[in-house]
Design a protein around this motif. Sequence first.
Motif, mmCIF file in Angstrom:
data_model
loop_
_atom_site.group_PDB
_atom_site.id
_atom_site.type_symbol
_atom_site.label_atom_id
_atom_site.label_comp_id
_atom_site.label_asym_id
_atom_site.label_seq_id
_atom_site.Cartn_x
_atom_site.Cartn_y
_atom_site.Cartn_z
ATOM 1 N N THR A 180 -25.382 -7.699 -13.167
ATOM 2 C CA THR A 180 -24.084 -7.136 -13.486
ATOM 3 C C THR A 180 -23.152 -7.450 -12.330
ATOM 4 O OG1 THR A 180 -25.105 -5.358 -14.738
ATOM 5 C CG2 THR A 180 -22.824 -5.034 -14.060
ATOM 6 N N THR A 181 -22.087 -8.150 -12.643
ATOM 7 C CA THR A 181 -21.118 -8.499 -11.611
ATOM 8 C C THR A 181 -19.825 -7.754 -11.868
ATOM 9 O OG1 THR A 181 -20.352 -10.381 -12.887
ATOM 10 C CG2 THR A 181 -22.077 -10.811 -11.279
ATOM 11 N N HIS A 182 -19.166 -7.433 -10.827
ATOM 12 C CA HIS A 182 -17.891 -6.736 -10.938
ATOM 13 C C HIS A 182 -16.754 -7.706 -10.679
ATOM 14 C CE1 HIS A 182 -19.792 -2.848 -11.293
ATOM 15 N NE2 HIS A 182 -20.580 -3.190 -10.313
ATOM 16 N N ALA A 183 -16.882 -8.880 -11.237
ATOM 17 C CA ALA A 183 -15.834 -9.883 -11.087
ATOM 18 C C ALA A 183 -14.683 -9.519 -12.002
ATOM 19 C CB ALA A 183 -16.371 -11.258 -11.450
ATOM 20 N N HIS A 184 -13.522 -9.372 -11.420
ATOM 21 C CA HIS A 184 -12.351 -8.998 -12.196
ATOM 22 C C HIS A 184 -11.769 -10.243 -12.821
ATOM 23 C CE1 HIS A 184 -12.621 -5.055 -10.482
ATOM 24 N NE2 HIS A 184 -12.701 -5.595 -9.291
ATOM 25 N N MET A 198 2.054 10.556 -5.492
ATOM 26 C CA MET A 198 1.366 9.448 -6.159
ATOM 27 C C MET A 198 1.846 8.104 -5.617
ATOM 28 S SD MET A 198 1.280 7.893 -9.948
ATOM 29 C CE MET A 198 2.846 7.260 -9.555
ATOM 30 N N GLN A 199 3.129 7.992 -5.319
ATOM 31 C CA GLN A 199 3.651 6.756 -4.748
ATOM 32 C C GLN A 199 2.996 6.464 -3.390
ATOM 33 O OE1 GLN A 199 7.931 7.754 -5.002
ATOM 34 N NE2 GLN A 199 8.165 5.721 -5.977
ATOM 35 N N CYS A 200 2.912 7.475 -2.553
ATOM 36 C CA CYS A 200 2.291 7.293 -1.230
ATOM 37 C C CYS A 200 0.815 6.933 -1.364
ATOM 38 C CB CYS A 200 2.466 8.570 -0.396
ATOM 39 S SG CYS A 200 4.172 8.899 0.046
ATOM 40 N N HIS A 201 0.134 7.562 -2.307
ATOM 41 C CA HIS A 201 -1.284 7.256 -2.535
ATOM 42 C C HIS A 201 -1.453 5.816 -3.026
ATOM 43 C CE1 HIS A 201 -5.104 7.450 -4.927
ATOM 44 N NE2 HIS A 201 -5.506 7.904 -3.757
ATOM 45 N N THR A 202 -0.574 5.355 -3.904
ATOM 46 C CA THR A 202 -0.633 3.985 -4.427
ATOM 47 C C THR A 202 -0.417 2.980 -3.309
ATOM 48 O OG1 THR A 202 0.220 4.762 -6.548
ATOM 49 C CG2 THR A 202 0.340 2.400 -6.134
ATOM 50 N N ALA A 203 0.557 3.236 -2.436
ATOM 51 C CA ALA A 203 0.811 2.322 -1.311
ATOM 52 C C ALA A 203 -0.393 2.262 -0.380
ATOM 53 C CB ALA A 203 2.060 2.762 -0.551
ATOM 54 N N SER A 204 -1.030 3.401 -0.127
ATOM 55 C CA SER A 204 -2.208 3.398 0.764
ATOM 56 C C SER A 204 -3.400 2.695 0.114
ATOM 57 C CB SER A 204 -2.580 4.817 1.182
ATOM 58 O OG SER A 204 -3.014 5.567 0.069
ATOM 59 N N LEU A 205 -3.540 2.772 -1.231
ATOM 60 C CA LEU A 205 -4.610 2.033 -1.917
ATOM 61 C C LEU A 205 -4.420 0.520 -1.785
ATOM 62 C CD1 LEU A 205 -5.068 4.043 -5.262
ATOM 63 C CD2 LEU A 205 -6.684 3.868 -3.358
ATOM 64 N N ASN A 206 -3.162 0.083 -1.625
ATOM 65 C CA ASN A 206 -2.866 -1.341 -1.468
ATOM 66 C C ASN A 206 -2.839 -1.750 0.014
ATOM 67 O OD1 ASN A 206 -2.313 -3.795 -2.841
ATOM 68 N ND2 ASN A 206 -0.201 -3.691 -2.104
ATOM 69 N N ASN A 207 -3.277 -0.862 0.892
ATOM 70 C CA ASN A 207 -3.324 -1.094 2.343
ATOM 71 C C ASN A 207 -1.920 -1.251 2.942
ATOM 72 O OD1 ASN A 207 -6.148 -0.984 2.346
ATOM 73 N ND2 ASN A 207 -6.286 -3.163 1.872
ATOM 74 N N TRP A 208 -0.995 -0.521 2.401
ATOM 75 C CA TRP A 208 0.354 -0.458 2.955
ATOM 76 C C TRP A 208 0.505 0.892 3.660
ATOM 77 C CZ3 TRP A 208 5.015 -2.358 -0.423
ATOM 78 C CH2 TRP A 208 4.868 -3.728 -0.698
ATOM 79 N N CYS A 209 1.560 1.011 4.425
ATOM 80 C CA CYS A 209 1.872 2.301 5.039
ATOM 81 C C CYS A 209 2.219 3.284 3.919
ATOM 82 C CB CYS A 209 3.058 2.144 6.001
ATOM 83 S SG CYS A 209 3.610 3.723 6.697
ATOM 84 N N CYS A 210 1.644 4.467 3.972
ATOM 85 C CA CYS A 210 1.838 5.408 2.867
ATOM 86 C C CYS A 210 3.282 5.924 2.785
ATOM 87 C CB CYS A 210 0.857 6.567 2.985
ATOM 88 S SG CYS A 210 1.088 7.587 4.440
ATOM 89 N N CYS A 211 4.086 5.744 3.828
ATOM 90 C CA CYS A 211 5.476 6.202 3.800
ATOM 91 C C CYS A 211 6.441 5.155 3.239
ATOM 92 C CB CYS A 211 5.922 6.581 5.218
ATOM 93 S SG CYS A 211 5.006 7.985 5.860
ATOM 94 N N MET A 212 5.982 3.938 2.973
ATOM 95 C CA MET A 212 6.852 2.871 2.464
ATOM 96 C C MET A 212 7.579 3.250 1.179
ATOM 97 S SD MET A 212 7.397 0.195 4.157
ATOM 98 C CE MET A 212 7.629 -1.416 3.484
ATOM 99 N N PRO A 213 6.911 3.838 0.194
ATOM 100 C CA PRO A 213 7.629 4.161 -1.047
ATOM 101 C C PRO A 213 8.768 5.159 -0.851
ATOM 102 C CG PRO A 213 5.284 4.259 -1.409
ATOM 103 C CD PRO A 213 5.492 4.099 0.067
ATOM 104 N N LEU A 214 8.720 5.937 0.194
ATOM 105 C CA LEU A 214 9.788 6.898 0.435
ATOM 106 C C LEU A 214 11.075 6.200 0.849
ATOM 107 C CD1 LEU A 214 7.732 9.625 2.325
ATOM 108 C CD2 LEU A 214 8.314 9.520 -0.102
ATOM 109 N N LEU A 215 10.959 4.948 1.268
ATOM 110 C CA LEU A 215 12.125 4.157 1.656
ATOM 111 C C LEU A 215 12.635 3.283 0.508
ATOM 112 C CD1 LEU A 215 10.790 2.975 5.122
ATOM 113 C CD2 LEU A 215 12.303 4.918 4.665
ATOM 114 N N ASP A 216 12.156 3.525 -0.678
ATOM 115 C CA ASP A 216 12.478 2.681 -1.829
ATOM 116 C C ASP A 216 13.916 2.916 -2.286
ATOM 117 O OD1 ASP A 216 12.114 0.873 -3.866
ATOM 118 O OD2 ASP A 216 11.014 2.244 -5.168
ATOM 119 N N ALA A 217 14.786 1.984 -1.914
ATOM 120 C CA ALA A 217 16.181 2.042 -2.358
ATOM 121 C C ALA A 217 16.411 0.866 -3.298
ATOM 122 C CB ALA A 217 17.122 1.961 -1.160
ATOM 123 N N ARG A 224 -9.588 -1.424 -9.810
ATOM 124 C CA ARG A 224 -10.047 -2.603 -9.067
ATOM 125 C C ARG A 224 -10.753 -2.208 -7.779
ATOM 126 N NH1 ARG A 224 -8.519 -7.891 -11.389
ATOM 127 N NH2 ARG A 224 -6.980 -7.390 -12.956
ATOM 128 N N GLY A 225 -10.361 -1.093 -7.224
ATOM 129 C CA GLY A 225 -11.020 -0.625 -6.001
ATOM 130 C C GLY A 225 -12.406 -0.071 -6.264
#
Length: 191
Positions: A74-78, A107-126, A173-174
């Motif tokens: 069983t492979t977990h190839a996406h 949820m935005q902060c959690h999504t950014a951290s799952l993508n290995n981004w800074c969790c505060c990045m979505p708060l700057l979303d303009a 995917r994670g």
Amino acid sequence: MFRKSQGVQSAAVNCSFLGNRNLKFWVNLCSELTFLSQLTHPGRKNDLEEAMAVYQQPIAVQAVIPSQVMTVTTTHAHMPGTWSTGLCDCCSDMSTCCCGLWCFPCMQCHTASLNNWCCCMPLLDACCVVSCLLRSSIRERHAIPGSCCDDCCKLLWCYVCVWCQMNRELKIRGSGRANTATVVTSQVMRG
């Protein structure tokens, strides 16, 4: 000479009921060859008689039972090319849906951290710039086709749904649940 004519005659009589001239010819030829073989080698059986004797012997057959080795992998190839869930598949992951409804910035902060981004990045979303960049990053990482224009249009019309889809995609995917493939191979081994 009596022996030769007797063999030819008996062969002709035995094949007369078939009515096939070719068969009679071959039987006569075999009789001639048998007679000639007995003249040249008087104490020895002819090759035709030996072949018939060998052919009529029962053959001992050794039963070979093949053993079979089966491997399950069983492979977990996406599979590249698609999102694991649709844009409006909120019911496929109720925790993401509820978090997006009642505590969207969390949820935005959690999504950014799952993508290995800074969790505060979505708060700057303009003007959806960070959202477009994050969606583009997820598409590139997982080889999902799309364009920046497509991402911007979806974010303008369905902002919360797009963020929920990105969160679900990164969770799936994670964890390795998306598009798992099971390969069964079998090999027959003769022993």
